[in-house]
Design a protein around this motif. Structure first.
Motif, PDB file in Angstrom:
ATOM      1  N   SER A 198      -2.721  -3.033  -1.530  1.00  0.00           N
ATOM      2  CA  SER A 198      -2.728  -2.516  -2.610  1.00  0.00           C
ATOM      3  C   SER A 198      -3.491  -0.872  -2.525  1.00  0.00           C
ATOM      4  O   SER A 198      -4.718  -1.066  -1.902  1.00  0.00           O
ATOM      5  N   TYR A 199      -3.046   0.173  -2.676  1.00  0.00           N
ATOM      6  CA  TYR A 199      -3.888   1.430  -2.853  1.00  0.00           C
ATOM      7  C   TYR A 199      -4.759   1.161  -4.241  1.00  0.00           C
ATOM      8  O   TYR A 199      -4.614   1.691  -5.236  1.00  0.00           O
ATOM      9  N   ALA A 200      -5.764   0.349  -3.861  1.00  0.00           N
ATOM     10  CA  ALA A 200      -6.567  -0.057  -5.224  1.00  0.00           C
ATOM     11  C   ALA A 200      -7.499   0.968  -5.636  1.00  0.00           C
ATOM     12  O   ALA A 200      -7.567   1.067  -7.046  1.00  0.00           O
ATOM     13  N   ALA A 201      -8.214   1.700  -4.763  1.00  0.00           N
ATOM     14  CA  ALA A 201      -9.136   2.787  -5.463  1.00  0.00           C
ATOM     15  C   ALA A 201      -8.357   4.253  -4.736  1.00  0.00           C
ATOM     16  O   ALA A 201      -8.755   4.436  -3.499  1.00  0.00           O
ATOM     17  N   LYS A 202      -7.397   4.814  -5.475  1.00  0.00           N
ATOM     18  CA  LYS A 202      -7.036   5.975  -5.010  1.00  0.00           C
ATOM     19  C   LYS A 202      -7.270   7.207  -5.908  1.00  0.00           C
ATOM     20  O   LYS A 202      -7.063   7.178  -7.113  1.00  0.00           O
ATOM     21  N   TYR A 203      -7.959   8.054  -5.286  1.00  0.00           N
ATOM     22  CA  TYR A 203      -8.537   9.115  -6.115  1.00  0.00           C
ATOM     23  C   TYR A 203      -7.407  10.388  -6.073  1.00  0.00           C
ATOM     24  O   TYR A 203      -6.843  10.547  -5.221  1.00  0.00           O
ATOM     25  N   ALA A 204      -7.588  11.190  -7.347  1.00  0.00           N
ATOM     26  CA  ALA A 204      -6.802  12.397  -7.631  1.00  0.00           C
ATOM     27  C   ALA A 204      -7.737  13.407  -6.714  1.00  0.00           C
ATOM     28  O   ALA A 204      -8.461  14.178  -7.104  1.00  0.00           O
ATOM     29  N   ASP A 244      -7.067  -5.752  -8.914  1.00  0.00           N
ATOM     30  CA  ASP A 244      -6.017  -5.953  -7.926  1.00  0.00           C
ATOM     31  C   ASP A 244      -6.208  -7.215  -7.065  1.00  0.00           C
ATOM     32  O   ASP A 244      -5.303  -8.096  -6.849  1.00  0.00           O
ATOM     33  N   ILE A 245      -7.430  -7.741  -6.806  1.00  0.00           N
ATOM     34  CA  ILE A 245      -7.554  -8.935  -6.249  1.00  0.00           C
ATOM     35  C   ILE A 245      -7.269 -10.124  -6.858  1.00  0.00           C
ATOM     36  O   ILE A 245      -6.493 -10.869  -6.728  1.00  0.00           O
ATOM     37  N   GLN A 246      -7.722  -9.987  -8.234  1.00  0.00           N
ATOM     38  CA  GLN A 246      -7.450 -10.952  -9.291  1.00  0.00           C
ATOM     39  C   GLN A 246      -6.003 -11.217  -9.393  1.00  0.00           C
ATOM     40  O   GLN A 246      -5.202 -12.325  -9.646  1.00  0.00           O
ATOM     41  N   GLU A 247      -5.144  -9.968  -9.352  1.00  0.00           N
ATOM     42  CA  GLU A 247      -3.555  -9.930  -9.576  1.00  0.00           C
ATOM     43  C   GLU A 247      -2.837 -10.667  -8.182  1.00  0.00           C
ATOM     44  O   GLU A 247      -1.641 -10.629  -8.488  1.00  0.00           O
ATOM     45  N   GLY A 248      -3.474 -10.611  -7.193  1.00  0.00           N
ATOM     46  CA  GLY A 248      -2.808 -11.062  -5.911  1.00  0.00           C
ATOM     47  C   GLY A 248      -2.657 -10.117  -4.771  1.00  0.00           C
ATOM     48  O   GLY A 248      -2.131 -10.497  -3.779  1.00  0.00           O
ATOM     49  N   ALA A 249      -3.587  -8.988  -4.776  1.00  0.00           N
ATOM     50  CA  ALA A 249      -3.454  -8.259  -3.378  1.00  0.00           C
ATOM     51  C   ALA A 249      -4.265  -9.134  -2.464  1.00  0.00           C
ATOM     52  O   ALA A 249      -5.051  -9.544  -2.319  1.00  0.00           O
ATOM     53  N   ASP A 250      -3.584  -8.913  -1.193  1.00  0.00           N
ATOM     54  CA  ASP A 250      -3.993  -9.309  -0.097  1.00  0.00           C
ATOM     55  C   ASP A 250      -4.880  -8.566   0.747  1.00  0.00           C
ATOM     56  O   ASP A 250      -5.883  -8.638   1.574  1.00  0.00           O
ATOM     57  N   ILE A 251      -4.869  -6.967   0.768  1.00  0.00           N
ATOM     58  CA  ILE A 251      -5.416  -6.244   1.260  1.00  0.00           C
ATOM     59  C   ILE A 251      -5.899  -4.919   0.384  1.00  0.00           C
ATOM     60  O   ILE A 251      -4.879  -4.858  -0.383  1.00  0.00           O
ATOM     61  N   VAL A 252      -7.161  -4.529   0.054  1.00  0.00           N
ATOM     62  CA  VAL A 252      -7.335  -3.371  -0.791  1.00  0.00           C
ATOM     63  C   VAL A 252      -7.735  -2.182   0.105  1.00  0.00           C
ATOM     64  O   VAL A 252      -8.113  -2.244   0.855  1.00  0.00           O
ATOM     65  N   MET A 253      -7.054  -1.151  -0.581  1.00  0.00           N
ATOM     66  CA  MET A 253      -7.218   0.195   0.134  1.00  0.00           C
ATOM     67  C   MET A 253      -8.178   1.173  -0.749  1.00  0.00           C
ATOM     68  O   MET A 253      -8.167   1.145  -1.977  1.00  0.00           O
ATOM     69  N   VAL A 254      -8.978   2.079   0.163  1.00  0.00           N
ATOM     70  CA  VAL A 254      -9.468   3.149  -0.411  1.00  0.00           C
ATOM     71  C   VAL A 254      -8.782   4.479   0.099  1.00  0.00           C
ATOM     72  O   VAL A 254      -8.702   4.602   1.265  1.00  0.00           O
ATOM     73  N   LYS A 255      -8.636   5.278  -0.892  1.00  0.00           N
ATOM     74  CA  LYS A 255      -7.928   6.431  -0.216  1.00  0.00           C
ATOM     75  C   LYS A 255      -8.506   7.743  -1.092  1.00  0.00           C
ATOM     76  O   LYS A 255      -8.316   7.900  -2.362  1.00  0.00           O
ATOM     77  N   VAL A 267     -16.743  -1.341  -1.569  1.00  0.00           N
ATOM     78  CA  VAL A 267     -15.963  -2.490  -1.806  1.00  0.00           C
ATOM     79  C   VAL A 267     -16.214  -3.601  -0.899  1.00  0.00           C
ATOM     80  O   VAL A 267     -16.060  -4.743  -0.998  1.00  0.00           O
ATOM     81  N   LYS A 268     -16.395  -3.448   0.380  1.00  0.00           N
ATOM     82  CA  LYS A 268     -16.531  -4.299   1.273  1.00  0.00           C
ATOM     83  C   LYS A 268     -17.656  -5.227   0.928  1.00  0.00           C
ATOM     84  O   LYS A 268     -17.437  -6.472   1.002  1.00  0.00           O
ATOM     85  N   GLU A 269     -18.759  -4.731   0.799  1.00  0.00           N
ATOM     86  CA  GLU A 269     -19.918  -5.639   0.538  1.00  0.00           C
ATOM     87  C   GLU A 269     -19.861  -6.222  -0.734  1.00  0.00           C
ATOM     88  O   GLU A 269     -20.492  -7.344  -0.935  1.00  0.00           O
ATOM     89  N   THR A 270     -19.239  -5.875  -1.929  1.00  0.00           N
ATOM     90  CA  THR A 270     -19.142  -6.318  -2.818  1.00  0.00           C
ATOM     91  C   THR A 270     -17.967  -7.741  -3.043  1.00  0.00           C
ATOM     92  O   THR A 270     -18.362  -8.654  -3.498  1.00  0.00           O
ATOM     93  N   PHE A 271     -16.881  -7.489  -2.382  1.00  0.00           N
ATOM     94  CA  PHE A 271     -15.866  -8.304  -2.442  1.00  0.00           C
ATOM     95  C   PHE A 271     -15.579  -9.166  -1.101  1.00  0.00           C
ATOM     96  O   PHE A 271     -14.862 -10.302  -1.331  1.00  0.00           O
ATOM     97  N   LYS A 272     -16.144  -8.503   0.216  1.00  0.00           N
ATOM     98  CA  LYS A 272     -16.158  -9.383   1.350  1.00  0.00           C
ATOM     99  C   LYS A 272     -14.397  -9.841   1.648  1.00  0.00           C
ATOM    100  O   LYS A 272     -14.041 -10.493   2.087  1.00  0.00           O
ATOM    101  N   TYR A 273     -13.473  -8.876   1.399  1.00  0.00           N
ATOM    102  CA  TYR A 273     -11.943  -8.767   1.491  1.00  0.00           C
ATOM    103  C   TYR A 273     -11.510  -7.694   2.198  1.00  0.00           C
ATOM    104  O   TYR A 273     -12.142  -6.671   2.640  1.00  0.00           O
ATOM    105  N   PRO A 274     -10.608  -8.099   2.942  1.00  0.00           N
ATOM    106  CA  PRO A 274      -9.973  -7.048   3.804  1.00  0.00           C
ATOM    107  C   PRO A 274      -9.725  -5.526   3.035  1.00  0.00           C
ATOM    108  O   PRO A 274      -9.109  -5.220   2.143  1.00  0.00           O
ATOM    109  N   VAL A 275     -10.369  -4.660   3.997  1.00  0.00           N
ATOM    110  CA  VAL A 275     -10.021  -3.374   3.258  1.00  0.00           C
ATOM    111  C   VAL A 275      -9.576  -2.413   4.210  1.00  0.00           C
ATOM    112  O   VAL A 275     -10.015  -2.165   5.639  1.00  0.00           O
ATOM    113  N   ALA A 276      -8.614  -1.501   3.842  1.00  0.00           N
ATOM    114  CA  ALA A 276      -7.927  -0.535   4.442  1.00  0.00           C
ATOM    115  C   ALA A 276      -8.411   0.608   3.994  1.00  0.00           C
ATOM    116  O   ALA A 276      -8.755   1.129   2.823  1.00  0.00           O
TER     117      ALA A 276
END
Length: 337
Positions: A198-204, A244-255, A267-276
């Motif tokens: 998921s492009y979870a945190a995608k900024y304008a 997004d993690i609650q809804e089923g994302a396997d990887i979360v992205m920051v862009k 994001v990495k420190e809070t969720f300990k989840y695969p981050v792109a």
């Protein structure tokens, strides 16, 4: 934290030569970290350079397969595809057509380079005549993206991608509830093993300019600030990622990546989840422009920049530098920084 003090403690002792620097190095950059973005257009024999992104090209499907083969030979494990159809309409129907440009590209890649891991960008901006990321509802001259109707179109798009051979889907439109809708659609059609990045945190962001030239996706009117994130916000990014993690994302992205290292770290420190992290077009083009002027050492700057994304917490990096970086790492490894 109690540590020694000078002169008993001299931190330079562990920097004295390359051997000891290698031994205590905390972070490493590897070709396994890279995902290489590719742009696809209609036609045959097409390989046209993108003026604002030197060294990057739009490929017709036949030339795309050749490029993917080269990417594989460099050891890069994955590509992400962006389609530019010959026909655009208000609904972006090419994006979910069985004969859409992405669907045909997927089948071609999987036939010729079956072991390449292929990710598809899931959005509508490249496919719609208006350049926005979903279904538009208009009241007089005022139009906005209808979030919930867009979810129904996203379901069609991801299922068509999975049927054509996608290994992973990457929704980028920043629609509320998109991960839940996509996960349900994939599962209902028997694609339970297809992961979602998921492009979870995608900024304008202003850093997207060259990409919009490359993908021909500049909005015909207005902008995307009503659905992409405000660059001033960081706590909001954590809420977006959590949903997004609650809804089923396997990887979360920051862009983007370069101006949002703090978000990657949080994001990495809070969720300990695969981050792109997406090392976006504007970041790429600035480095290229400065290198072409002779103002910087491109190799060292690129590798240092990508390493900084790993240091911030990224597990994966989507980057247009991937091919060059793969060659540089093979030639000199981290010692070339």
């Amino acid at each position: 934290m109690l540590i020694g003090k000078f002169p008993e403690l001299r931190l330079r002792r562990l920097r004295k030569n390359e051997n000891i620097r290698r031994m205590v190095r905390e972070n490493y950059l590897s070709v396994n970290d890279f995902i290489y973005p590719l742009f696809i257009v209609e036609g045959e024999g097409v390989k046209e350079e993108i003026p604002s992104m030197p060294g990057q090209y739009r490929y017709s499907i036949d030339r795309l397969v050749e490029e993917v083969q080269e990417v594989k030979e460099l050891g890069i494990p994955a590509v992400i595809l962006f389609g530019i159809p010959g026909y655009k309409d208000e609904l972006g129907t090419d994006s979910y057509s069985d004969e859409g440009i992405i669907q045909r590209a997927l089948r071609a890649i999987k036939k010729e380079v079956p072991d390449m891991y292929v990710i598809t960008d899931v959005c509508f901006c490249e496919y719609t005549s208006h350049g926005h990321c979903g279904y538009l509802k208009c009241h007089g001259e005022t139009c906005e993206v209808d979030n919930d109707k867009t979810l129904e179109l996203l379901k069609k798009q991801v299922v068509s991608h999975a049927q054509a051979g996608a290994d992973m889907v990457a929704p980028s439109g920043m629609m509320d509830g998109m991960i839940k809708a996509i996960r349900e659609a994939l599962d209902e059609e028997g694609f339970k093993d297809i992961p979602i990045m998921s492009y979870a945190a995608k900024y304008a962001s202003a850093y997207y300019g060259p990409f919009r030239d490359a993908a021909e996706s500049t909005p015909a009117f207005g902008d995307r600030r009503s659905y992409q994130m405000d660059p001033a916000n960081s706590d909001e990014a954590l809420r977006e990622v959590a949903l997004d993690i609650q809804e089923g994302a396997d990887i979360v992205m920051v862009k983007p990546a370069l101006s949002y290292m703090d978000i990657i770290r949080r994001v990495k420190e809070t969720f300990k989840y695969p981050v792109a992290a997406y090392n976006v077009s504007g970041e790429y083009s600035m480095v290229k422009a400065a290198a072409m002027k002779g103002w910087i050492d491109e190799r060292k700057v690129v590798l240092e920049t990508l390493l900084s994304m790993k240091r911030a917490g990224a597990d994966l990096i989507l980057t247009y530098h991937a091919k060059d970086a793969a060659k540089w790492l093979k030639d000199g490894g981290m010692e070339s920084i």
